[in-house]
Scaffold this motif. Sequence first.
Motif, PDB file in Angstrom:
ATOM      1  N   VAL A 134       0.860  -1.128  -0.176  1.00  0.00           N
ATOM      2  CA  VAL A 134       0.044   0.020  -0.249  1.00  0.00           C
ATOM      3  C   VAL A 134       0.912   1.411  -0.007  1.00  0.00           C
ATOM      4  O   VAL A 134       1.864   1.298   0.875  1.00  0.00           O
ATOM      5  CB  VAL A 134      -0.848  -0.127   1.320  1.00  0.00           C
ATOM      6  N   ASP A 135       0.469   2.004  -1.011  1.00  0.00           N
ATOM      7  CA  ASP A 135       1.413   3.300  -1.068  1.00  0.00           C
ATOM      8  C   ASP A 135       2.887   3.167  -1.049  1.00  0.00           C
ATOM      9  O   ASP A 135       3.853   3.774  -0.529  1.00  0.00           O
ATOM     10  CB  ASP A 135       1.210   4.266   0.331  1.00  0.00           C
ATOM     11  N   TYR A 191      -5.985 -11.693   8.860  1.00  0.00           N
ATOM     12  CA  TYR A 191      -6.200 -11.331   7.350  1.00  0.00           C
ATOM     13  C   TYR A 191      -6.466  -9.972   7.153  1.00  0.00           C
ATOM     14  O   TYR A 191      -7.528  -9.583   7.985  1.00  0.00           O
ATOM     15  CB  TYR A 191      -7.394 -12.273   6.726  1.00  0.00           C
ATOM     16  N   VAL A 192      -5.815  -9.159   6.576  1.00  0.00           N
ATOM     17  CA  VAL A 192      -5.858  -7.936   6.507  1.00  0.00           C
ATOM     18  C   VAL A 192      -6.422  -7.433   5.340  1.00  0.00           C
ATOM     19  O   VAL A 192      -5.988  -7.727   3.983  1.00  0.00           O
ATOM     20  CB  VAL A 192      -4.792  -6.972   6.847  1.00  0.00           C
ATOM     21  N   LEU A 193      -7.351  -6.501   5.046  1.00  0.00           N
ATOM     22  CA  LEU A 193      -8.108  -5.884   3.834  1.00  0.00           C
ATOM     23  C   LEU A 193      -7.788  -4.142   3.967  1.00  0.00           C
ATOM     24  O   LEU A 193      -7.790  -3.817   5.139  1.00  0.00           O
ATOM     25  CB  LEU A 193      -9.467  -6.301   3.646  1.00  0.00           C
ATOM     26  N   GLY A 227     -10.074   2.833   5.167  1.00  0.00           N
ATOM     27  CA  GLY A 227      -9.081   2.250   6.024  1.00  0.00           C
ATOM     28  C   GLY A 227      -8.922   1.000   5.887  1.00  0.00           C
ATOM     29  O   GLY A 227      -8.991   0.127   4.934  1.00  0.00           O
ATOM     30  N   TRP A 228      -8.232   0.451   7.160  1.00  0.00           N
ATOM     31  CA  TRP A 228      -7.771  -0.986   7.040  1.00  0.00           C
ATOM     32  C   TRP A 228      -8.912  -1.974   8.091  1.00  0.00           C
ATOM     33  O   TRP A 228      -9.297  -1.457   9.153  1.00  0.00           O
ATOM     34  CB  TRP A 228      -6.340  -1.026   7.824  1.00  0.00           C
ATOM     35  N   LEU A 258     -13.023  -9.029  14.476  1.00  0.00           N
ATOM     36  CA  LEU A 258     -12.830  -7.820  13.530  1.00  0.00           C
ATOM     37  C   LEU A 258     -12.045  -6.816  14.307  1.00  0.00           C
ATOM     38  O   LEU A 258     -12.575  -6.544  15.599  1.00  0.00           O
ATOM     39  CB  LEU A 258     -13.929  -7.508  12.716  1.00  0.00           C
ATOM     40  N   ALA A 259     -11.296  -5.961  13.619  1.00  0.00           N
ATOM     41  CA  ALA A 259     -10.677  -4.855  14.233  1.00  0.00           C
ATOM     42  C   ALA A 259     -10.531  -3.973  12.905  1.00  0.00           C
ATOM     43  O   ALA A 259     -10.338  -4.409  11.792  1.00  0.00           O
ATOM     44  CB  ALA A 259      -9.360  -5.110  14.832  1.00  0.00           C
ATOM     45  N   HIS A 260     -10.312  -2.546  13.263  1.00  0.00           N
ATOM     46  CA  HIS A 260     -10.382  -1.496  12.222  1.00  0.00           C
ATOM     47  C   HIS A 260      -9.068  -0.375  12.744  1.00  0.00           C
ATOM     48  O   HIS A 260      -8.738  -0.603  13.809  1.00  0.00           O
ATOM     49  CB  HIS A 260     -11.643  -0.835  12.305  1.00  0.00           C
TER      50      HIS A 260
END
Length: 204
Positions: free
Chosen positions: A76-77, A133-135, A141-142, A172-174
Amino acid sequence: ALLPLIHGADDHHGNPTLLRDDSNRVVREGGLFHMIYCGNKNYSLFRAVSSDGVAWTKVDGGPFWASGYAPSVLRVDGMLHLFYVEAGSPDAPHSNWSIAVARGRDWGSLERVGTALVTNTQAWENQRVFYPYVLYEKAAGWTMGYSAYANRSVIGLPPKGTSGTLAGATGLAHSADGVSWVKCPTNPVLAPTPGSEYDSIYTT
């Protein structure tokens, strides 16, 4: 098998994941797909590459990350973002796992930048968080899906089952920046079904 089992430092291959881009699509870099996988025996992360996604070649030089398990990786970036499980202290390596994040321009420059999640901060969690598992979404955001061993009484299971006292669920987490994370207050979002022949113990 794509990665035949061999004897050596990366014995016991597991938890493979593919490099994805900022739209969460599997991506080639330098014309190659990049697979990250575990050497479970010593909690190390290794890399393999492929031009077609079928025939894979291990990258020489041993593990590129010396202490990690169950990786998830995105670019990312322009930066690699590696999320992975950290085991507990040397005196208790199987207790109190956390999820950490490392960043770098390339595989050789990755550096740990923080702890994303720790365990036992919500009533349902019991000792270990794992399998991140990250999106990533540019507007939102994430988001991380993660698993944890669970307190059976909190998630509606009897004190003991066919697995003894073990059980697992998913939360889940953000995050706005990929480093500082907030767990959803309604976790777990996916829990075992009491009496089910399929998912009465783990939903990880």
